[in-house]
Design an enzyme around this catalytic site. Structure first.
Site, PDB file in Angstrom:
ATOM      1  N   ASP A   1      33.655  -4.962 -24.184  1.00  0.00           N
ATOM      2  CA  ASP A   1      32.565  -5.316 -25.165  1.00  0.00           C
ATOM      3  C   ASP A   1      31.435  -5.148 -24.357  1.00  0.00           C
ATOM      4  O   ASP A   1      30.531  -5.144 -23.364  1.00  0.00           O
ATOM      5  CB  ASP A   1      32.793  -6.834 -25.260  1.00  0.00           C
ATOM      6  CG  ASP A   1      31.905  -7.392 -26.148  1.00  0.00           C
ATOM      7  OD1 ASP A   1      31.148  -6.267 -26.737  1.00  0.00           O
ATOM      8  OD2 ASP A   1      32.615  -8.370 -26.820  1.00  0.00           O
ATOM      9  N   HIS A   2      31.431  -3.755 -25.720  1.00  0.00           N
ATOM     10  CA  HIS A   2      30.360  -3.120 -25.296  1.00  0.00           C
ATOM     11  C   HIS A   2      28.554  -3.371 -25.488  1.00  0.00           C
ATOM     12  O   HIS A   2      27.343  -2.997 -25.589  1.00  0.00           O
ATOM     13  CB  HIS A   2      30.097  -1.704 -25.892  1.00  0.00           C
ATOM     14  CG  HIS A   2      29.215  -0.419 -25.205  1.00  0.00           C
ATOM     15  ND1 HIS A   2      28.009  -0.796 -24.280  1.00  0.00           N
ATOM     16  CD2 HIS A   2      29.248   1.303 -25.039  1.00  0.00           C
ATOM     17  CE1 HIS A   2      27.838   1.067 -23.984  1.00  0.00           C
ATOM     18  NE2 HIS A   2      28.084   1.651 -24.489  1.00  0.00           N
ATOM     19  N   ARG A   3      29.024  -5.058 -26.499  1.00  0.00           N
ATOM     20  CA  ARG A   3      27.755  -5.672 -26.375  1.00  0.00           C
ATOM     21  C   ARG A   3      26.864  -6.329 -24.957  1.00  0.00           C
ATOM     22  O   ARG A   3      25.960  -6.710 -25.122  1.00  0.00           O
ATOM     23  CB  ARG A   3      27.723  -6.763 -27.624  1.00  0.00           C
ATOM     24  CG  ARG A   3      28.781  -6.291 -29.144  1.00  0.00           C
ATOM     25  CD  ARG A   3      28.860  -6.761 -29.933  1.00  0.00           C
ATOM     26  NE  ARG A   3      30.256  -8.167 -29.603  1.00  0.00           N
ATOM     27  CZ  ARG A   3      30.936  -8.922 -30.248  1.00  0.00           C
ATOM     28  NH1 ARG A   3      30.316  -9.474 -30.863  1.00  0.00           N
ATOM     29  NH2 ARG A   3      32.065  -9.555 -29.428  1.00  0.00           N
TER      30      ARG A   3
ATOM     31  N   ILE B   1      28.577  -5.615 -22.022  1.00  0.00           N
ATOM     32  CA  ILE B   1      28.780  -4.880 -20.982  1.00  0.00           C
ATOM     33  C   ILE B   1      28.322  -3.589 -20.797  1.00  0.00           C
ATOM     34  O   ILE B   1      29.055  -2.896 -22.216  1.00  0.00           O
ATOM     35  CB  ILE B   1      30.178  -4.680 -19.959  1.00  0.00           C
ATOM     36  CG1 ILE B   1      30.420  -6.234 -19.981  1.00  0.00           C
ATOM     37  CG2 ILE B   1      30.391  -3.830 -19.408  1.00  0.00           C
ATOM     38  CD1 ILE B   1      31.222  -7.158 -19.831  1.00  0.00           C
TER      39      ILE B   1
ATOM     40  N   PRO C   1      32.894  -3.774 -29.656  1.00  0.00           N
ATOM     41  CA  PRO C   1      33.095  -2.544 -30.536  1.00  0.00           C
ATOM     42  C   PRO C   1      33.683  -1.822 -28.551  1.00  0.00           C
ATOM     43  O   PRO C   1      32.913  -2.777 -27.470  1.00  0.00           O
ATOM     44  CB  PRO C   1      31.520  -2.744 -29.942  1.00  0.00           C
ATOM     45  CG  PRO C   1      30.931  -3.487 -29.717  1.00  0.00           C
ATOM     46  CD  PRO C   1      31.794  -4.219 -30.566  1.00  0.00           C
TER      47      PRO C   1
END
Ligand code: CAO
Length: 246
Positions: A221-223, A225, A46
């Protein structure tokens, strides 16, 4: 729960020749391999891209002085960006990390290897510069020149493209104001850089002064950060760029 991808309609098969003359050629070997990795990373991670502009007027003045005095060892904006990225990664360890295959454990790296995207006639290659924290900018410049020349003429070995912590993709010599670079997994962030702009800004005395503004686009990477982490990372990057001495 049904698989999202199973519910997508298949790509439509098109006969383009019914609209006009066409020519069909396969993707080159390197482009085809890169396409697979880019597609996987785009679907599996993501992505969010944080855009900002960094005031590097002070750095630009120093860089111009250096280049005038050292015409054979010129420093492009990419080299300070590598040095400042390393300093920033030291202060923001989440960006120098990878998610383990289980997606639960986070591996924090205590080494600083930076990948640099190189545009070659056969496609995109990313050589990795090792131990960037232990090398002066001029040495990093020599390594980029050697590796980018090799990438363009002979290609690179897998070893030369492995072990990166963070990648920089610079389009600054061509143009642009921002873009969304795709993360080079298993890394968790990539910095895109576009063309330095001279911008009029309001001076402290209310007048106008010209400043050198560098547009940067940080995909993360929104998982692992969050947006605030990314905004802070970029603020630190600007501070580190302005603090560089060479
Ligand atoms: N703004 C303005 N000028 C810039 C700049 C920027 N952000 N970045 C570089 N320049 C200038 C340099 O100063 C240099 O100027 P002079 O000719 O006056 O000395 C000129 O552009 C050419 O720079 P360069 O390309 O030789 O060197 P570099 O260190 O910037 O980059 C390399 C080296 C190998 C990374 C680059 O040649 C390259 O291949 N970039 C493409 C990367 C790419 O395709 N990324 C997209 C991937 S898709 O996600």
């Amino acid at each position: 729960m049904s698989n999202l991808f199973e519910r997508l309609p298949p790509a439509a098969k098109q006969d383009f020749s019914q609209f006009g003359e066409i020519e069909k050629r396969p993707l080159g070997k390197i482009q085809a391999i890169t396409a697979g990795f880019l597609h996987r990373n785009w679907l599996a991670i993501p992505h969010v891209t944080h855009n900002d502009e960094l005031d590097i007027t002070v750095l630009e003045d120093r860089r111009k002085q250096w280049n005038a005095a050292n015409p054979d060892r010129k420093i492009t904006p990419l080299l300070p960006l590598i040095a400042a990225s390393v300093a920033t990664l030291k202060k923001h360890e989440k960006f120098n990390a990878s998610l383990d295959e289980n997606g639960v454990d986070v591996v924090y790296k205590r080494y600083f290897n930076i990948g640099v995207a190189v545009d070659t006639p056969n496609g995109l290659l990313v050589p990795v510069l090792r131990e960037c924290d232990a090398k002066p900018m001029t040495q990093l410049g020599e390594e980029i020149a050697r590796l980018s020349e090799k990438a363009r003429t002979k290609g690179l070995s897998l070893a030369e493209m492995s072990g990166g912590c963070f990648t920089i993709s610079s389009l600054g010599h061509i143009g642009g104001v921002s873009f969304s670079p795709i993360i080079n997994a298993p890394e968790v962030a990539i910095l895109g850089v576009t063309r330095l702009q001279e911008r009029p800004v309001r001076a402290k005395d209310g007048g106008v002064e010209w400043r050198s503004m560098l547009p940067v686009s940080l995909s993360y990477d929104h998982r692992l950060i969050n947006g605030a982490d990314a905004a802070r990372f970029v603020v630190t990057l600007g501070e580190e760029l302005r603090a560089l001495d060479f």
